[in-house]
Design an enzyme around this catalytic site. Structure first.
Site, short mmCIF file in Angstrom:
data_model
loop_
_atom_site.label_atom_id
_atom_site.label_comp_id
_atom_site.label_asym_id
_atom_site.label_seq_id
_atom_site.Cartn_x
_atom_site.Cartn_y
_atom_site.Cartn_z
N PRO A 105 0.80 -1.23 0.00
CA PRO A 105 0.00 0.00 0.00
C PRO A 105 0.83 1.28 0.00
O PRO A 105 0.37 2.32 0.49
CB PRO A 105 -0.76 -0.11 1.32
CG PRO A 105 0.27 -0.71 2.25
CD PRO A 105 1.06 -1.68 1.39
N ASP A 106 2.03 1.25 -0.53
CA ASP A 106 2.96 2.37 -0.38
C ASP A 106 2.40 3.70 -0.87
O ASP A 106 2.49 4.72 -0.16
CB ASP A 106 4.25 2.05 -1.13
CG ASP A 106 4.89 0.75 -0.67
OD1 ASP A 106 4.24 -0.30 -0.81
OD2 ASP A 106 6.03 0.77 -0.18
N HIS A 107 1.85 3.72 -2.08
CA HIS A 107 1.40 5.00 -2.64
C HIS A 107 0.21 5.56 -1.88
O HIS A 107 0.13 6.78 -1.65
CB HIS A 107 1.05 4.82 -4.11
CG HIS A 107 2.24 4.49 -4.97
ND1 HIS A 107 2.61 3.19 -5.23
CD2 HIS A 107 3.15 5.27 -5.60
CE1 HIS A 107 3.68 3.19 -5.99
NE2 HIS A 107 4.03 4.44 -6.23
#
Length: 770
Positions: free
Chosen positions: A555-557
């Site tokens: 879920p980085d962005h």
């Protein structure tokens, strides 16, 4: 404390006071999952009034149902109140933000009464171009964003990701852009009209093909991937143990040496060449040797030994096991919400903490609409300084972030005019700087780090630390995304920084949050997905070892956007209090929060309650051509009839197989059936939708010969300026300039610091010719 011992959220639940958006007034007309936009505002303290018919909107009775209550409705509407449509005009006179579907309100009339109003109009494909009336679905957004083309196994049908991730990340992008417009309103006194497309939001916030990539990508853009779904399982391999699966993230040379030691130093892999990821990934025997290493171990034994040897690893958990994990329970990540007499379910208690307090559930779901509702009292709103043409002109940011979350959070602020300084060290280089190319900077780093500068500082050197502390005195925001304890070990924890600068805002994004038994675990995205129960769901049906999430950076962005939302919220609070604050984001909780209806259903069924399944289905169909695919979503019987009319009663799979995916998409959309061709990342810039929206722009970097494709504006708006186009920095390119500008250091002192190794600076090579 166990979940069933937590306080029950029911009619007596009261939201905690002191949240940063206390006093903000939001009118919400959105149905279904996009109602979650306004729920985020409620969690941050806003007064949110939902508009719906007197008998309640249709979404109260849609989706997953238990005891007559929609689980999906509850997940999207916790903490709101409800009012009837005849009150919109009156409420809007004193409102700040309206979130509405296209055609939901008369923009001109509302803004004539309240010129400061921010109106966020949400639709599947935006208000422009030939796609304005097309119909979306989570599957359609995956197909048209380029995400679907990267999900699945080589030479197999692409695999739709679990849940509704595309819609969930679009919700967060919508919150981010609405807050941008509201901050601009505080600067200028004027509101805005935002044309928000769910497809835009999904393309921007899930795993943008033209944004920053993970370290294992080696600087290669997703648009350069080979046709089909490449085999990338070796990057983040999953191995069976005797009683489960374990996932590894062995990337850095040190991590490989630890793995090599754990395996007993096998001679076949003793060459120093194996310190290079490319060599390990290309080895025909290493993967099988590692699989043999785990074959006789229990999962608990393997995890214990991984921790002992310093090898980043995680168990691949089911969603049920993830919810029962010691970390999630210890952090009270979920609260039970009363749905009906004797029926309660777990829902996420927010996706961030501010000052170590959860920005979570603000109250129960709204009762049926009131006929005469009034806004709650609020403190006086304070104007923000307008220090330049851009929203964050004058905002000074020190960015310690690394890899994707670090890059993206800084970019979001830099794109709005903040002066973002990336703090780097040659001793601990940012993994996203590594590249398979020989140039000084990779295309993916260039797209992900635009509009900021870089300084080199040795934080282990007392003189370097002193320079950082001097910079902190002149800084507004500090960004980081290390595992728990790292900032403290560097003397950069919030308490220390606040003592230096009481107005400082610090963002700390980590895998599992700043507290709890897993707080200091290494947190690469693939390990977080495994620990949060997502990897286990991302498999072909009936194939337990067909894990297919390795290619997706999530879920980085979206976690970066939550961090940016926290920054803007604290900037708003700082206008009133003068003080800063601390934002903490747990990437695991972000992921679980975006699966809220699934989590609630899991808890309900575990407690013995029957939950009806969500109606409708989506599927991927083979179209004419090599590796060509089309997705179709059937929502109800009406869609079934429309499909039958289009195909003349022919089987849908056969009908699609005889046509190109573009033809199938266009014919089905013309019949009001959600459908989309699977687009590869390389195809996005030329696709009519993106050209009509002006979604991408072309840019040049002085040290890259090829023209770069980048995301343009975060949303189509009347008053938000487009991001600047400054090139991403080379390592430590601006050290002297920043220290002269920020600290007024004389040249002699800078030269002394450089000579001592306390700071670093690298002279850029000659730019390439355009």
């Amino acid at each position: 404390m166990k979940h069933d011992e937590l306080p029950l959220v029911d009619e007596t639940y009261q939201a905690k006071d002191g949240k940063p958006l206390c006093g903000l007034r939001v009118i919400d007309l959105m149905p279904d999952a996009m109602a979650g936009i306004a729920r985020h505002f409620a969690e941050l303290g806003a007064d949110v009034v939902r508009i719906e018919p007197a008998a309640g909107g249709p979404d109260r009775r849609a989706g997953r149902i238990v005891a007559g209550v929609s689980v999906d409705f509850v997940a999207a509407n916790l903490g709101k109140r409800s009012a009837t449509p005849d009150q919109i005009a009156r409420l809007a006179r004193d409102a700040d933000i309206v979130v509405t579907p296209r055609g939901g309100v008369d923009h001109g009339a509302l803004r004539a009464e309240n010129p400061a109003l921010v109106i966020l109009t949400v639709s599947d494909f935006g208000d422009t171009g030939q796609f304005a009336n097309w119909i979306g679905s989570d599957a359609v957004f995956h197909a048209l964003s380029g995400e679907l083309s990267r999900s699945g196994a080589p030479n197999r049908q692409p695999l739709l990701p679990p849940g509704e991730l595309a819609i969930a990340v679009a919700v967060v992008q919508a919150v981010y852009v609405a807050l941008l417009a509201y901050w601009n309103r505080l600067r200028t006194g004027y509101g805005d009209c935002l044309d928000f497309s769910i497809l835009d939001g999904a393309t921007q916030a899930l795993d943008p093909g033209y944004g920053i990539g993970g370290s294992a990508a080696g600087g290669v853009l997703a648009s350069k991937l080979p046709r089909g779904r490449p085999d990338v399982s070796f990057m983040y391999p999953i191995y069976p143990c005797t009683d489960g699966f374990i996932r590894l993230c062995v990337l850095a040379p040190r991590q490989w040496q630890n793995m090599f030691e754990w395996m007993g130093r096998p001679e076949a892999f003793a060459s120093p060449e194996f310190n290079k990821m490319q060599v390990r990934f290309a080895s025909p025997t290493l993967m099988s040797a590692m699989a043999a290493h785990f074959a006789g171990r229990s999962l608990s034994q393997a995890l214990a030994e991984a921790a002992e040897y310093g090898v980043p690893a995680a168990a691949v958990l089911s969603l049920s096991d993830a919810l029962k994990s010691e970390q999630i329970v210890a952090r009270r990540s979920f609260l039970p919400v009363r749905l009906a007499d004797g029926v309660s379910a777990l829902f996420p208690d927010g996706v961030m903490e501010i000052d170590r307090r959860r920005m979570g559930i603000a109250g129960p779901p709204p009762a049926l609409p009131q006929s005469d509702i009034a806004w709650r009292d609020r403190p006086q709103m304070v104007q923000a300084p307008a220090l330049g043409d851009r929203l964050f002109s004058g905002l000074k940011v020190l960015d310690f972030g690394v890899i994707v979350v670090g890059a993206e959070t800084g970019r979001l602020l830099a794109d709005q005019g903040a002066d973002v300084i990336k703090v780097e060290s040659s001793s601990f280089p940012d993994g996203s700087r590594q590249s398979r190319s020989t140039g000084p900077i990779s295309p993916t780093f260039a797209t992900g780090h635009r509009n900021r500068r870089s300084i080199g500082i040795n934080l282990r050197d007392p003189r370097g630390k002193d320079v950082i502390y001097q910079l902190i005195r002149e800084t507004d925001v500090v960004l980081s995304n290390f595992k728990g304890g790292t900032l403290q070990s560097l003397g950069l924890d919030y308490a220390t920084l606040r003592a230096i600068n009481p107005a400082i805002i610090v963002v700390d994004s980590s895998a599992f949050g700043p507290t709890g038994p897993w707080a200091q675990r290494m947190g690469y995205g693939p390990l977080v997905r495994a620990s949060a129960g997502l990897t286990m769901q991302w498999r072909y049906p009936g194939e337990p070892e067909s894990f297919a999430d390795a290619m997706t950076v999530y879920p980085d962005h979206v976690a970066a956007r939550i961090g940016a939302i926290g920054v803007i919220s604290l900037l708003i609070r700082r206008l009133k209090t003068g003080g800063g604050g601390e934002v903490s984001v747990s990437q695991a909780e972000v992921m679980l929060g975006q699966m809220a209806p699934m989590v609630a259903t899991e808890a309900l069924e575990h407690a013995g309650h029957r939950v009806s399944s969500k109606p409708g289905r989506s599927a991927v169909y083979a179209a004419a051509g090599d590796d060509e695919w089309c997705v179709v979503s059937i929502r109800d019987a009406a869609d079934e009839a429309r499909v039958a009319a289009v195909t003349g009663g022919q089987d849908l799979a056969v009908w699609i197989g005889e046509r190109s995916p573009r033809e199938c998409m266009e014919v089905l959309q013309a019949a009001c059936v959600p459908a989309a061709a699977m687009l590869r990342v390389s195809e996005l810039p030329a696709f009519d939708y993106y050209t009509q929206r002006g979604f991408f722009r072309q840019s040049r970097h002085p040290h890259i010969s090829e023209v770069l494709t980048m995301e343009a504006d975060p949303v189509r708006a009347e008053r938000l300026p487009s991001p600047p186009d400054l090139p991403a920095p080379l390592f430590a390119e601006h050290t002297s300039a920043v220290l002269r500008e920020r600290l007024n250091l004389p040249e002699s002192e800078i030269e002394t610091l450089l000579a001592s190794g306390a700071i670093e600076e690298v002279k850029p090579p000659t730019p390439v010719q355009a």
